[in-house]
Scaffold this motif. Structure first.
Motif, PDB file in Angstrom:
ATOM      1  N   LYS A 150       3.772 -12.568  -7.848  1.00 50.19           N
ATOM      2  CA  LYS A 150       3.179 -11.004  -7.354  1.00 50.19           C
ATOM      3  C   LYS A 150       4.212 -10.037  -7.084  1.00 50.19           C
ATOM      4  N   LYS A 151       5.259 -10.069  -6.476  1.00 54.89           N
ATOM      5  CA  LYS A 151       6.091  -9.124  -6.143  1.00 54.89           C
ATOM      6  C   LYS A 151       6.807  -8.462  -7.451  1.00 54.89           C
ATOM      7  N   GLU A 152       7.142  -9.473  -8.461  1.00 57.37           N
ATOM      8  CA  GLU A 152       7.492  -9.054  -9.507  1.00 57.37           C
ATOM      9  C   GLU A 152       6.745  -8.038 -10.251  1.00 57.37           C
ATOM     10  N   PHE A 153       5.496  -8.673 -10.420  1.00 58.55           N
ATOM     11  CA  PHE A 153       4.310  -7.820 -11.087  1.00 58.55           C
ATOM     12  C   PHE A 153       4.111  -6.382 -10.430  1.00 58.55           C
ATOM     13  N   GLN A 154       3.985  -6.466  -9.086  1.00 60.46           N
ATOM     14  CA  GLN A 154       3.831  -5.174  -8.366  1.00 60.46           C
ATOM     15  C   GLN A 154       5.084  -4.096  -8.775  1.00 60.46           C
ATOM     16  N   LYS A 155       6.315  -4.768  -8.585  1.00 65.64           N
ATOM     17  CA  LYS A 155       7.500  -3.935  -8.981  1.00 65.64           C
ATOM     18  C   LYS A 155       7.440  -3.238 -10.198  1.00 65.64           C
ATOM     19  N   ASN A 156       6.938  -3.920 -11.169  1.00 63.57           N
ATOM     20  CA  ASN A 156       6.994  -3.532 -12.845  1.00 63.57           C
ATOM     21  C   ASN A 156       5.528  -2.753 -13.016  1.00 63.57           C
ATOM     22  N   ASN A 157       4.655  -2.978 -11.980  1.00 62.04           N
ATOM     23  CA  ASN A 157       3.576  -2.303 -12.244  1.00 62.04           C
ATOM     24  C   ASN A 157       2.860  -1.322 -11.424  1.00 62.04           C
ATOM     25  N   CYS A 158       2.190  -2.159 -10.146  1.00 64.39           N
ATOM     26  CA  CYS A 158       1.664  -1.091  -9.229  1.00 64.39           C
ATOM     27  C   CYS A 158       2.816  -0.168  -8.428  1.00 64.39           C
ATOM     28  N   PHE A 159       3.949  -0.388  -8.296  1.00 61.92           N
ATOM     29  CA  PHE A 159       4.795   0.543  -7.891  1.00 61.92           C
ATOM     30  C   PHE A 159       5.433   1.715  -8.734  1.00 61.92           C
ATOM     31  N   LYS A 160       4.842   1.765 -10.005  1.00 66.75           N
ATOM     32  CA  LYS A 160       5.268   2.781 -10.781  1.00 66.75           C
ATOM     33  C   LYS A 160       3.640   3.384 -11.241  1.00 66.75           C
TER      34      LYS A 160
ATOM     35  N   ASP B  64       0.820  -1.236   0.179  1.00 66.79           N
ATOM     36  CA  ASP B  64       0.144  -0.042   0.079  1.00 66.79           C
ATOM     37  C   ASP B  64       0.871   1.264  -0.132  1.00 66.79           C
ATOM     38  N   GLN B  65       1.892   1.250   0.752  1.00 61.52           N
ATOM     39  CA  GLN B  65       2.831   2.333   0.817  1.00 61.52           C
ATOM     40  C   GLN B  65       3.631   2.644  -0.510  1.00 61.52           C
ATOM     41  N   LEU B  66       4.157   1.424  -1.121  1.00 60.96           N
ATOM     42  CA  LEU B  66       4.831   1.772  -2.412  1.00 60.96           C
ATOM     43  C   LEU B  66       3.796   1.930  -3.640  1.00 60.96           C
ATOM     44  N   THR B  67       2.497   1.462  -3.648  1.00 57.84           N
ATOM     45  CA  THR B  67       1.809   1.695  -4.957  1.00 57.84           C
ATOM     46  C   THR B  67       1.721   3.030  -5.377  1.00 57.84           C
ATOM     47  N   LYS B  68       1.800   3.189  -6.536  1.00 64.41           N
ATOM     48  CA  LYS B  68       1.492   4.584  -7.371  1.00 64.41           C
ATOM     49  C   LYS B  68       0.208   4.488  -8.237  1.00 64.41           C
ATOM     50  N   CYS B  69      -0.247   3.400  -8.632  1.00 62.09           N
ATOM     51  CA  CYS B  69      -1.212   3.008  -9.554  1.00 62.09           C
ATOM     52  C   CYS B  69      -2.496   3.424  -8.771  1.00 62.09           C
ATOM     53  N   PRO B  70      -3.176   4.380  -9.422  1.00 61.50           N
ATOM     54  CA  PRO B  70      -4.321   4.936  -8.811  1.00 61.50           C
ATOM     55  C   PRO B  70      -5.739   4.131  -8.808  1.00 61.50           C
ATOM     56  N   TYR B  71      -5.348   2.740  -9.323  1.00 59.35           N
ATOM     57  CA  TYR B  71      -6.803   1.914  -9.658  1.00 59.35           C
ATOM     58  C   TYR B  71      -6.515   0.543  -8.349  1.00 59.35           C
ATOM     59  N   TYR B  72      -5.279   0.744  -7.756  1.00 62.49           N
ATOM     60  CA  TYR B  72      -4.922  -0.343  -6.887  1.00 62.49           C
ATOM     61  C   TYR B  72      -5.830  -0.212  -5.594  1.00 62.49           C
ATOM     62  N   LEU B  73      -6.421  -1.124  -5.186  1.00 71.44           N
ATOM     63  CA  LEU B  73      -7.253  -1.143  -3.799  1.00 71.44           C
ATOM     64  C   LEU B  73      -6.366  -1.781  -2.620  1.00 71.44           C
ATOM     65  N   ARG B  74      -6.050  -3.185  -2.772  1.00 66.69           N
ATOM     66  CA  ARG B  74      -5.359  -3.732  -1.528  1.00 66.69           C
ATOM     67  C   ARG B  74      -4.496  -5.020  -2.177  1.00 66.69           C
ATOM     68  N   SER B  75      -3.719  -5.649  -1.393  1.00 66.81           N
ATOM     69  CA  SER B  75      -2.860  -6.659  -1.746  1.00 66.81           C
ATOM     70  C   SER B  75      -2.982  -7.793  -0.641  1.00 66.81           C
ATOM     71  N   GLN B  76      -3.038  -9.016  -0.929  1.00 62.96           N
ATOM     72  CA  GLN B  76      -3.170  -9.952  -0.099  1.00 62.96           C
ATOM     73  C   GLN B  76      -1.738 -11.140  -0.461  1.00 62.96           C
ATOM     74  N   LYS B  77      -1.558 -11.854   0.130  1.00 66.56           N
ATOM     75  CA  LYS B  77      -0.552 -12.913  -0.117  1.00 66.56           C
ATOM     76  C   LYS B  77      -0.207 -13.153  -1.595  1.00 66.56           C
ATOM     77  N   LEU B  78      -1.171 -13.758  -2.151  1.00 61.75           N
ATOM     78  CA  LEU B  78      -1.128 -14.064  -3.609  1.00 61.75           C
ATOM     79  C   LEU B  78      -1.736 -13.477  -4.618  1.00 61.75           C
ATOM     80  N   SER B  79      -2.623 -12.169  -4.018  1.00 56.63           N
ATOM     81  CA  SER B  79      -3.396 -11.547  -4.994  1.00 56.63           C
ATOM     82  C   SER B  79      -3.245 -10.065  -4.997  1.00 56.63           C
ATOM     83  N   ILE B  80      -3.740  -9.328  -6.039  1.00 55.66           N
ATOM     84  CA  ILE B  80      -3.874  -7.957  -6.030  1.00 55.66           C
ATOM     85  C   ILE B  80      -5.183  -7.584  -6.370  1.00 55.66           C
TER      86      ILE B  80
END
Length: 72
Positions: free
Chosen positions: A44-54, A7-23
């Motif tokens: 999941k972490k790789e996807f977040q790094k390349n998408n959610c966190f940018k 939640d703290q690292l996410t930049k994407c405006p459409y993100y709502l929440r993250s769980q162990k194996l899902s976004i």
């Protein structure tokens, strides 16, 4: 389980929440939510790094949601 770090690292405006194996993100249909599920935490972490966190990313869901708002 709630992922406070994501939640703290996410930049994407459409993100709502993250769980162990899902976004979970805003849904394509008004009032709905979309969940992206992964086989491993590493995927999941790789996807977040390349998408959610940018803010500027290549996530297909983000592209669809941007079009949704352009049409409104």
């Amino acid at each position: 389980m709630y992922d406070k770090t994501a939640d703290q690292l996410t930049k994407c405006p459409y993100y709502l929440r993250s769980q162990k194996l899902s976004i979970t993100c805003e849904g394509i249909v008004n009032g709905a939510k979309n969940a992206i599920k992964f086989k491993t935490e590493e995927e999941k972490k790789e996807f977040q790094k390349n998408n959610c966190f940018k803010y500027h990313n290549n996530c297909n869901l983000k592209k669809v949601l941007e079009k949704k708002y352009e049409e409104d």
